[in-house]
Design a protein around this motif. Structure first.
Motif, PDB file in Angstrom:
ATOM      1  N   TRP A 199       0.825  -1.208   0.000  1.00 21.44           N
ATOM      2  CA  TRP A 199       0.000   0.000   0.000  1.00 21.44           C
ATOM      3  C   TRP A 199       0.859   1.258   0.000  1.00 21.44           C
ATOM      4  N   LEU A 200       2.016   1.211   0.658  1.00 23.76           N
ATOM      5  CA  LEU A 200       2.955   2.330   0.567  1.00 23.76           C
ATOM      6  C   LEU A 200       3.413   2.520  -0.873  1.00 23.76           C
ATOM      7  N   HIS A 201       3.710   1.415  -1.547  1.00 27.50           N
ATOM      8  CA  HIS A 201       4.209   1.457  -2.921  1.00 27.50           C
ATOM      9  C   HIS A 201       3.162   2.061  -3.859  1.00 27.50           C
ATOM     10  N   ARG A 202       1.928   1.667  -3.690  1.00 25.07           N
ATOM     11  CA  ARG A 202       0.876   2.240  -4.522  1.00 25.07           C
ATOM     12  C   ARG A 202       0.725   3.739  -4.247  1.00 25.07           C
ATOM     13  N   TRP A 203       0.840   4.120  -2.989  1.00 26.01           N
ATOM     14  CA  TRP A 203       0.766   5.543  -2.635  1.00 26.01           C
ATOM     15  C   TRP A 203       1.927   6.309  -3.261  1.00 26.01           C
ATOM     16  N   MET A 204       3.125   5.717  -3.290  1.00 27.64           N
ATOM     17  CA  MET A 204       4.294   6.394  -3.843  1.00 27.64           C
ATOM     18  C   MET A 204       4.179   6.598  -5.348  1.00 27.64           C
ATOM     19  N   HIS A 205       3.260   5.881  -5.987  1.00 32.12           N
ATOM     20  CA  HIS A 205       3.051   6.064  -7.418  1.00 32.12           C
ATOM     21  C   HIS A 205       1.985   7.115  -7.730  1.00 32.12           C
ATOM     22  N   ARG A 206       1.419   7.727  -6.722  1.00 36.03           N
ATOM     23  CA  ARG A 206       0.482   8.828  -6.971  1.00 36.03           C
ATOM     24  C   ARG A 206       1.255   9.996  -7.581  1.00 36.03           C
ATOM     25  N   PRO A 207       0.666  10.684  -8.560  1.00 35.82           N
ATOM     26  CA  PRO A 207       1.391  11.744  -9.284  1.00 35.82           C
ATOM     27  C   PRO A 207       2.029  12.798  -8.385  1.00 35.82           C
ATOM     28  N   GLY A 208       1.328  13.208  -7.335  1.00 33.53           N
ATOM     29  CA  GLY A 208       1.879  14.251  -6.473  1.00 33.53           C
ATOM     30  C   GLY A 208       2.969  13.776  -5.533  1.00 33.53           C
ATOM     31  N   VAL A 209       3.144  12.462  -5.432  1.00 28.08           N
ATOM     32  CA  VAL A 209       4.114  11.878  -4.500  1.00 28.08           C
ATOM     33  C   VAL A 209       5.329  11.323  -5.240  1.00 28.08           C
ATOM     34  N   TYR A 210       5.065  10.722  -6.397  1.00 25.88           N
ATOM     35  CA  TYR A 210       6.071   9.958  -7.130  1.00 25.88           C
ATOM     36  C   TYR A 210       7.378  10.712  -7.331  1.00 25.88           C
ATOM     37  N   ARG A 211       7.329  11.928  -7.859  1.00 24.50           N
ATOM     38  CA  ARG A 211       8.557  12.642  -8.216  1.00 24.50           C
ATOM     39  C   ARG A 211       9.397  12.996  -6.994  1.00 24.50           C
ATOM     40  N   TRP A 212       8.759  13.134  -5.830  1.00 25.11           N
ATOM     41  CA  TRP A 212       9.497  13.518  -4.623  1.00 25.11           C
ATOM     42  C   TRP A 212      10.037  12.326  -3.844  1.00 25.11           C
ATOM     43  N   VAL A 213       9.422  11.170  -4.001  1.00 20.10           N
ATOM     44  CA  VAL A 213       9.757  10.022  -3.145  1.00 20.10           C
ATOM     45  C   VAL A 213      10.309   8.833  -3.932  1.00 20.10           C
ATOM     46  N   HIS A 214       9.645   8.465  -5.019  1.00 18.29           N
ATOM     47  CA  HIS A 214       9.899   7.159  -5.640  1.00 18.29           C
ATOM     48  C   HIS A 214      10.656   7.228  -6.962  1.00 18.29           C
ATOM     49  N   LYS A 215      10.755   8.409  -7.540  1.00 11.55           N
ATOM     50  CA  LYS A 215      11.357   8.531  -8.863  1.00 11.55           C
ATOM     51  C   LYS A 215      12.815   8.069  -8.872  1.00 11.55           C
ATOM     52  N   THR A 216      13.540   8.340  -7.807  1.00  3.82           N
ATOM     53  CA  THR A 216      14.954   7.941  -7.732  1.00  3.82           C
ATOM     54  C   THR A 216      15.114   6.448  -7.999  1.00  3.82           C
ATOM     55  N   HIS A 217      14.253   5.654  -7.397  1.00  2.00           N
ATOM     56  CA  HIS A 217      14.349   4.207  -7.605  1.00  2.00           C
ATOM     57  C   HIS A 217      13.977   3.837  -9.038  1.00  2.00           C
ATOM     58  N   HIS A 218      12.996   4.510  -9.602  1.00  2.00           N
ATOM     59  CA  HIS A 218      12.547   4.187 -10.957  1.00  2.00           C
ATOM     60  C   HIS A 218      13.436   4.778 -12.044  1.00  2.00           C
ATOM     61  N   ASP A 219      14.410   5.573 -11.677  1.00  2.00           N
ATOM     62  CA  ASP A 219      15.399   5.996 -12.665  1.00  2.00           C
ATOM     63  C   ASP A 219      16.162   4.782 -13.196  1.00  2.00           C
ATOM     64  N   SER A 220      16.135   3.704 -12.432  1.00  2.00           N
ATOM     65  CA  SER A 220      16.738   2.436 -12.858  1.00  2.00           C
ATOM     66  C   SER A 220      15.668   1.615 -13.576  1.00  2.00           C
ATOM     67  N   ILE A 221      15.483   1.896 -14.866  1.00  2.00           N
ATOM     68  CA  ILE A 221      14.477   1.155 -15.633  1.00  2.00           C
ATOM     69  C   ILE A 221      14.954  -0.283 -15.855  1.00  2.00           C
ATOM     70  N   THR A 222      16.211  -0.424 -16.252  1.00  2.00           N
ATOM     71  CA  THR A 222      16.830  -1.749 -16.336  1.00  2.00           C
ATOM     72  C   THR A 222      17.621  -1.951 -15.050  1.00  2.00           C
ATOM     73  N   THR A 223      17.191  -2.880 -14.242  1.00  2.00           N
ATOM     74  CA  THR A 223      17.737  -3.025 -12.891  1.00  2.00           C
ATOM     75  C   THR A 223      18.935  -3.970 -12.860  1.00  2.00           C
ATOM     76  N   SER A 224      19.574  -3.999 -11.701  1.00  2.00           N
ATOM     77  CA  SER A 224      20.645  -4.946 -11.390  1.00  2.00           C
ATOM     78  C   SER A 224      20.633  -5.111  -9.875  1.00  2.00           C
ATOM     79  N   PRO A 225      21.416  -6.043  -9.316  1.00  2.00           N
ATOM     80  CA  PRO A 225      21.456  -6.159  -7.858  1.00  2.00           C
ATOM     81  C   PRO A 225      21.838  -4.852  -7.157  1.00  2.00           C
TER      82      PRO A 225
END
Length: 270
Positions: A120-146
């Motif tokens: 539920w935290l993850h879904r909240w972090m994908h809300r438009p007003g939240v995503y860029r401030w909280v979760h975008k850093t992690h999603h900058d890694s589109i192709t992931t690695s360990p």
């Protein structure tokens, strides 16, 4: 038991915590990277979930964010230890303090609650007003690695880190059970971000495998953004119908038996 009231002891303990947290991340990331990108590269070459190349300097950037995440985890770990020494937590050290059945039950309960909180935290972090401030850093890694496993913005690191310490104030957990949970968290995160599917064919249909998240499942989240929000398990995604419709097809493609040279020739001729 080490007393943290002495400043020198406090900082030495903090250094030990940091080396344990960051060192564990580096150890598992290196181990999984070497195992599936060097030692077993041929066997797993066809199992890469995404073929898009990683960005220049991505490893360096992810390790930098992970270093900061480890510092935040260290600060929270020290806070928990101070609370434990003050008698505020439910951590116990003698196995005989509670029925032995509680030991595995407490680990399962903690993982379930952690999964629920994170979904539920993850879904909240994908809300438009939240995503860029909280979760975008992690999603900058589109192709992931360990190396992506701990690559979070400090706000996200803090939000992720507080749930298990909070549970230590609610119900009893043996100190070794806490260690097992943290180890599961690290191994699971490394596997999920590996970008190479290591589970066997049809494991997504297995009675156990259908509930476990792996590289294919989580890589689809990084590629599609609006599916596969789970942490360890798939049950919330299944219950809330947020599992990617492409998951089972892609898992089958990535785990199909590799053709031999002779089989490839026959396939091409046909």
């Amino acid at each position: 038991m080490i007393q943290l009231t002495n400043p020198a002891t406090f900082w030495l303990t903090g250094l030990f915590f940091f080396l344990a947290i960051f060192g564990r991340y580096v150890l598992f990331s290196l181990a999984f990277w070497w195992l599936f990108n060097v030692s077993m590269k041929e066997q797993f070459a066809s199992r890469a979930v995404q073929t898009r190349p990683r960005k220049n300097g991505q490893d360096r950037r992810e390790i930098g964010w992970s270093l900061l995440t480890s510092l935040i985890f260290t600060a929270i770990g020290l806070s928990v230890m101070l609370a434990y020494q003050a008698g505020y937590t439910q951590i116990y050290t003698r196995l005989t303090d509670y029925p032995l059945i509680w030991y595995p039950a407490s680990i399962i309960l903690t993982l379930f609650l952690h999964e629920t909180y994170y979904y539920w935290l993850h879904r909240w972090m994908h809300r438009p007003g939240v995503y860029r401030w909280v979760h975008k850093t992690h999603h900058d890694s589109i192709t992931t690695s360990p190396w992506t496993a701990f690559s979070f913005h400090p706000l996200e690191s803090t939000l992720q880190a507080i749930v298990i310490p909070a549970l230590l104030f609610v119900f009893p957990l043996h100190v070794s059970a806490v260690g097992i949970i943290l180890m599961i968290m690290t191994v699971s995160s490394a596997i999920n971000h590996l970008n190479t599917e290591i589970y066997p064919r049809d494991f997504d249909q297995h009675w156990l495998g259908r509930w476990l998240i792996g590289a294919t499942h989580h890589s689809l989240h990084h590629a599609q953004f609006r599916f596969n929000y789970g942490l360890y398990f798939t049950f919330w995604d299944k219950w809330m119908r947020t599992e990617s419709p492409d998951f089972h097809r892609l898992f089958g493609e990535k785990t199909k038996p590799k053709l031999t040279s002779e089989q490839e020739m026959v396939h091409q001729e046909s």
